[in-house]
Design a protein around this motif. Structure first.
Motif, PDB file in Angstrom:
ATOM      1  N   ASP A   1      23.215  -1.414 -29.201  1.00 46.40           N
ATOM      2  CA  ASP A   1      22.626  -0.439 -30.118  1.00 46.40           C
ATOM      3  C   ASP A   1      21.913   0.682 -29.374  1.00 46.40           C
ATOM      4  OD1 ASP A   1      23.217  -1.336 -32.767  1.00 46.40           O
ATOM      5  OD2 ASP A   1      21.982  -3.077 -32.345  1.00 46.40           O
ATOM      6  N   GLY A   2      21.977   1.846 -29.969  1.00 49.62           N
ATOM      7  CA  GLY A   2      21.291   2.997 -29.403  1.00 49.62           C
ATOM      8  C   GLY A   2      22.007   3.613 -28.231  1.00 49.62           C
ATOM      9  N   SER A   3      23.155   3.079 -27.854  1.00 45.20           N
ATOM     10  CA  SER A   3      23.866   3.587 -26.691  1.00 45.20           C
ATOM     11  C   SER A   3      24.685   4.821 -27.048  1.00 45.20           C
ATOM     12  CB  SER A   3      24.792   2.503 -26.131  1.00 45.20           C
ATOM     13  OG  SER A   3      25.520   2.984 -25.034  1.00 45.20           O
ATOM     14  N   THR A   4      24.601   5.838 -26.216  1.00 40.31           N
ATOM     15  CA  THR A   4      25.413   7.043 -26.399  1.00 40.31           C
ATOM     16  C   THR A   4      26.662   6.992 -25.535  1.00 40.31           C
ATOM     17  OG1 THR A   4      24.155   8.184 -24.676  1.00 40.31           O
ATOM     18  CG2 THR A   4      23.401   8.442 -26.954  1.00 40.31           C
ATOM     19  N   GLN A   5      26.796   5.896 -24.762  1.00 39.95           N
ATOM     20  CA  GLN A   5      27.955   5.720 -23.895  1.00 39.95           C
ATOM     21  C   GLN A   5      28.592   4.360 -24.135  1.00 39.95           C
ATOM     22  OE1 GLN A   5      26.478   6.429 -19.844  1.00 39.95           O
ATOM     23  NE2 GLN A   5      27.516   8.394 -19.894  1.00 39.95           N
ATOM     24  N   SER A   6      29.845   4.258 -23.744  1.00 36.33           N
ATOM     25  CA  SER A   6      30.556   2.985 -23.798  1.00 36.33           C
ATOM     26  C   SER A   6      30.933   2.583 -22.376  1.00 36.33           C
ATOM     27  CB  SER A   6      31.828   3.109 -24.637  1.00 36.33           C
ATOM     28  OG  SER A   6      31.536   3.461 -25.965  1.00 36.33           O
TER      29      SER A   6
ATOM     30  N   GLY B   1      29.244  -0.985 -26.307  1.00 41.64           N
ATOM     31  CA  GLY B   1      28.555   0.223 -26.741  1.00 41.64           C
ATOM     32  C   GLY B   1      28.203   0.143 -28.208  1.00 41.64           C
ATOM     33  N   ASP B   2      28.180   1.279 -28.860  1.00 34.54           N
ATOM     34  CA  ASP B   2      27.829   1.373 -30.278  1.00 34.54           C
ATOM     35  C   ASP B   2      29.057   1.025 -31.115  1.00 34.54           C
ATOM     36  OD1 ASP B   2      26.668   1.865 -32.667  1.00 34.54           O
ATOM     37  OD2 ASP B   2      26.367   4.006 -32.382  1.00 34.54           O
TER      38      ASP B   2
ATOM     39  N   VAL C   1      15.650  -1.338 -32.349  1.00 35.52           N
ATOM     40  CA  VAL C   1      16.217  -0.661 -31.186  1.00 35.52           C
ATOM     41  C   VAL C   1      16.152   0.836 -31.393  1.00 35.52           C
ATOM     42  CG1 VAL C   1      18.248  -0.349 -29.724  1.00 35.52           C
ATOM     43  CG2 VAL C   1      17.798  -2.585 -30.755  1.00 35.52           C
ATOM     44  N   SER C   2      15.690   1.556 -30.374  1.00 41.87           N
ATOM     45  CA  SER C   2      15.647   3.016 -30.444  1.00 41.87           C
ATOM     46  C   SER C   2      15.932   3.587 -29.067  1.00 41.87           C
ATOM     47  CB  SER C   2      14.286   3.501 -30.957  1.00 41.87           C
ATOM     48  OG  SER C   2      13.246   3.062 -30.104  1.00 41.87           O
ATOM     49  N   THR C   3      16.203   4.885 -29.017  1.00 40.00           N
ATOM     50  CA  THR C   3      16.485   5.560 -27.754  1.00 40.00           C
ATOM     51  C   THR C   3      15.289   6.398 -27.345  1.00 40.00           C
ATOM     52  OG1 THR C   3      18.838   5.650 -28.285  1.00 40.00           O
ATOM     53  CG2 THR C   3      18.064   7.105 -26.551  1.00 40.00           C
TER      54      THR C   3
ATOM     55  N   SER D   1      14.121  -1.815 -26.896  1.00 44.17           N
ATOM     56  CA  SER D   1      14.318  -2.798 -27.958  1.00 44.17           C
ATOM     57  C   SER D   1      13.118  -3.723 -28.027  1.00 44.17           C
ATOM     58  CB  SER D   1      15.591  -3.609 -27.725  1.00 44.17           C
ATOM     59  OG  SER D   1      15.463  -4.445 -26.598  1.00 44.17           O
ATOM     60  N   SER D   2      12.782  -4.130 -29.246  1.00 40.72           N
ATOM     61  CA  SER D   2      11.712  -5.097 -29.480  1.00 40.72           C
ATOM     62  C   SER D   2      12.293  -6.236 -30.298  1.00 40.72           C
ATOM     63  CB  SER D   2      10.547  -4.448 -30.240  1.00 40.72           C
ATOM     64  OG  SER D   2      10.001  -3.363 -29.514  1.00 40.72           O
TER      65      SER D   2
END
Length: 685
Positions: A267-272, A442-443, A629-631, A638-639
């Motif tokens: 989660d929160g990933s802008t890449q794979s 990834g996302d 989860v956040s960027t 992540s918490s």
């Protein structure tokens, strides 16, 4: 005058030679250089220990490398115990504590390390006997102290937590399980359960079973003669007791009959993280090994001129680098190609990787391109010969893998003889994308559908960090984001109890990079918040928001909070903002079912009024929040909420894990106070 005539004649001769040269045709490469590799001297002790000696008197240093020739081991429910046994051999003996060993090694300026398959040590020649005394004490008398095991287990568990947010670690785990199976030594992965199950007896059992001279090699390199080496070997290693060591055989894992397409969520990933991999049957020293290596270098072996790099980076701009590897192994060899790409081009990256793989099988490599690769490999091999350790390694490989005696002396001749036809033949044999594991981490919601075209049956399967298939139950048709939020509020105590909370204080502890820290979090309606962090009772950081303005205090000084960060604080400091999502202008989107650490959850996207996105997971059974989860500029944060405690009729997270980028740490809130009043000075700016 005479000099002028000679000068003019020289120019005319040079011009005539230049005119006769055909500069459009590069010169043909000369014959492969002859390789004269120094011979390692070998002898064997009566207990079966084989010793290799490489003399090098350029510097007064001697190194000793002990390696065990072991069959890979299935560790089962205690995966990780072999690694811990090797690491902790040097953590104390029956004669010395770990501190005493470390001090003795440092005193003579030496190095000493141990591992599951042996140990290594080095020092100045004049200290070699003192070093060998330490080395053999560790070899013969390891005590495996309980406290050192517990410390190492904690470190491994912390590492596991951080790996769960590492795309490469997720990729590695899933590949291991799916390509080899969990009952294969290469398919085992660490879990919290397996690490916690390891005992001191397990470590002792591994040591007593496998650390035996009859399966060991001792490589001595440096300023030492064979005569001196024999004297030392007999003095320090002759008493090592030999014993039969178990051997193991494994079947070759079955290849995929068709491409297996798999995704894993980050989660929160802008890449794979994309990879295409499969097993191959290629043993060390096989006649194909050198030609297959050349073929892989052309495809993606690490240079800027490799085809994957040129295609995915230079031509398409998908990534900073794309590479492939082809590895031989006594048990199971492997091929892997991959890159880290933008989420939006995940499917395109796979398309280009497969295109380049197939091109290796359909087109002959141009001779000039092939020669560049061979030149590069020749240079690497020649440079490696400058290190005397290389000579010892070559001798060891010849012994271990039963290679021809002249295998390395004729290496460059065999390399130079590789033709474009050889490269194509290797590609035909070892490049098989139709039998590959196609894996993207990834996302998932933004890439899964686009990968269906790579699977013959159109199925894209999802796996978690542990290599388990994720089969989340479908959500009820009438479920909405608002209902999920209402269930959460009911789960923590209900709207009436939650709105009755006017303030609360959380006091907790954590360890970050070995440093013990304490945290105090003060929250008061409507949106006042103060977070203080202490080390050994001293305040090291503070973040305050008074409803309008905010500031941060750190050892670097005081900083006013402004801009986007300030806007986010206005909503993040609200007590139980879920009760006010509608009036505050939060946007909610139900993303579907998922699985977090084996628990069925509901996944939701939450966007606050300033546009910051969060992915939030709620338990399908309890309704409680499981993960956020956040960027952030520092990476994905992540918490994970592990345990809740009820105070004044409202449940608060009592234990949680936080990770930011590669850092991961646990927070335990020992004290939770509700509606006891907070001094207004706490929120002064």
């Amino acid at each position: 005058m005479k000099k002028s005539v000679l000068f003019i004649l020289a120019i005319l001769v040079a011009f005539n030679i230049s005119a006769q040269l055909d500069r459009s045709t590069p010169p043909k490469p000369g014959p492969a250089p002859k390789v004269n590799i120094g011979k390692a001297k070998t002898f064997e002790l009566k207990n079966g220990l084989k010793v290799f000696v490489v003399e090098n008197d350029k510097v007064p240093v001697v190194s000793y490398t002990l390696s065990l020739d072991l069959d890979p081991l299935v560790e089962g429910e205690k995966a990780g115990y072999a690694s811990l046994a090797g690491d902790l051999m040097s953590a104390g003996t029956t004669n010395r504590t770990k501190a005493e060993i470390d001090e003795a090694v440092d005193f003579i300026g030496a190095s000493l390390s141990t591992r599951a398959s042996g140990m290594q040590a080095s020092s100045l020649k004049k200290h070699s006997d003192e070093l060998l005394d330490l080395m053999t004490d560790v070899l013969y008398n390891p005590s495996f102290p309980t406290e050192e095991l517990e410390k190492s287990q904690k470190q491994m568990l912390t590492g596991l937590k951080s790996q769960k947010d590492d795309p490469k670690a997720i990729d590695s785990n899933i590949k291991s399980v799916l390509r080899y199976g969990k009952n294969h030594p290469y398919g085992e992965i660490l879990t919290e359960e397996s690490v916690q199950a390891i005992t001191v007896d397990d470590l002792k059992s591994y040591y007593n079973t496998y650390f035996r001279p009859n399966i060991a090699y001792l490589v001595i390199v440096g300023d030492i003669s064979v005569k001196e080496a024999k004297k030392q070997a007999k003095k320090y290693f002759a008493s090592w007791e030999s014993k039969e060591v178990p051997t193991y055989k494994y079947d070759m894992p079955k290849a995929f009959e068709q491409p297996k397409v798999v995704v894993a969520n980050k989660d929160g990933s802008t890449q794979s993280n994309v990879s295409l991999s499969y097993n191959i049957n290629l043993k060390p020293g096989h006649p194909d090994a050198i030609k297959a290596r050349v073929m892989n270098q052309v495809l993606g072996g690490g240079s800027f001129s490799a085809r994957l790099f040129q295609n995915l980076r230079e031509d398409k701009g998908f990534t900073y680098g794309a590479y492939s590897s082809l590895s031989s192994d006594e048990l199971v060899g492997s091929f892997n190609a991959g890159a880290s790409v933008r989420t939006s081009v995940t499917d395109s990256a796979f398309t280009e990787i497969i295109y380049e793989m197939k091109r290796m099988r359909t087109e002959l490599v141009p001779s000039d391109d092939l020669q560049l690769v061979k030149n590069s490999l020749t240079g690497s091999f020649s440079r490696s010969l400058e290190d005397p350790v290389t000579v010892a390694r070559f001798a060891l490989n010849i012994e271990k893998y039963n290679l021809p005696e002249d295998y390395y002396e004729t290496y460059l001749e065999k390399l130079n003889a590789v033709t474009p036809e050889d490269v194509k033949a290797m590609a035909d044999k070892y490049i098989t994308p139709e039998n590959a594991l196609i894996l993207a981490v990834g996302d998932v919601p933004n890439m899964k559908a686009s990968l269906q075209k790579f699977a013959k049956d159109g199925k894209v399967m999802m796996y978690d960090f542990y290599g388990n298939e994720v089969k989340a139950m479908p959500l009820p048709a009438d479920l909405t984001a608002d209902k999920v939020i209402k269930n959460y509020i009911d789960a923590i105590g209900g709207s009436e109890a939650v709105t009755a909370v006017t303030d609360y204080v959380l006091e907790g502890s954590m360890s970050v990079q070995g440093m013990a820290l304490n945290m105090k979090m003060y929250s008061r309606r409507p949106n006042h918040q103060c977070v203080e962090t202490y080390m050994q009772g001293n305040l090291v950081s503070k973040q305050v928001f008074n409803g309008e303005a905010g500031k941060m205090v750190s050892p670097m000084g005081e900083q006013k909070i402004e801009g986007e960060m300030l806007e986010n604080m206005k909503t993040e400091s609200i007590l139980f903002p879920e009760t006010q999502y509608a009036e505050l202008g939060f946007k909610l989107e139900l993303l579907g079912a998922d699985n977090v650490d084996g628990k069925d959850v509901i996944k939701m996207k939450v966007v606050n009024p300033s546009g910051k996105e969060q992915t939030v997971y709620f338990s399908r059974t309890s309704g409680l929040k499981v993960k956020e989860v956040s960027t952030t500029p520092q990476g994905t944060m992540s918490s994970t909420f592990i345990e809740y405690a009820e105070v004044n009729g409202v449940k608060f997270p009592k234990k949680m894990n936080q990770s930011v980028g590669p850092q991961s740490f646990d927070i335990v809130f020992e004290t939770i106070k509700v509606n006891e009043g907070i001094d207004a000075n706490k929120f002064d700016i």
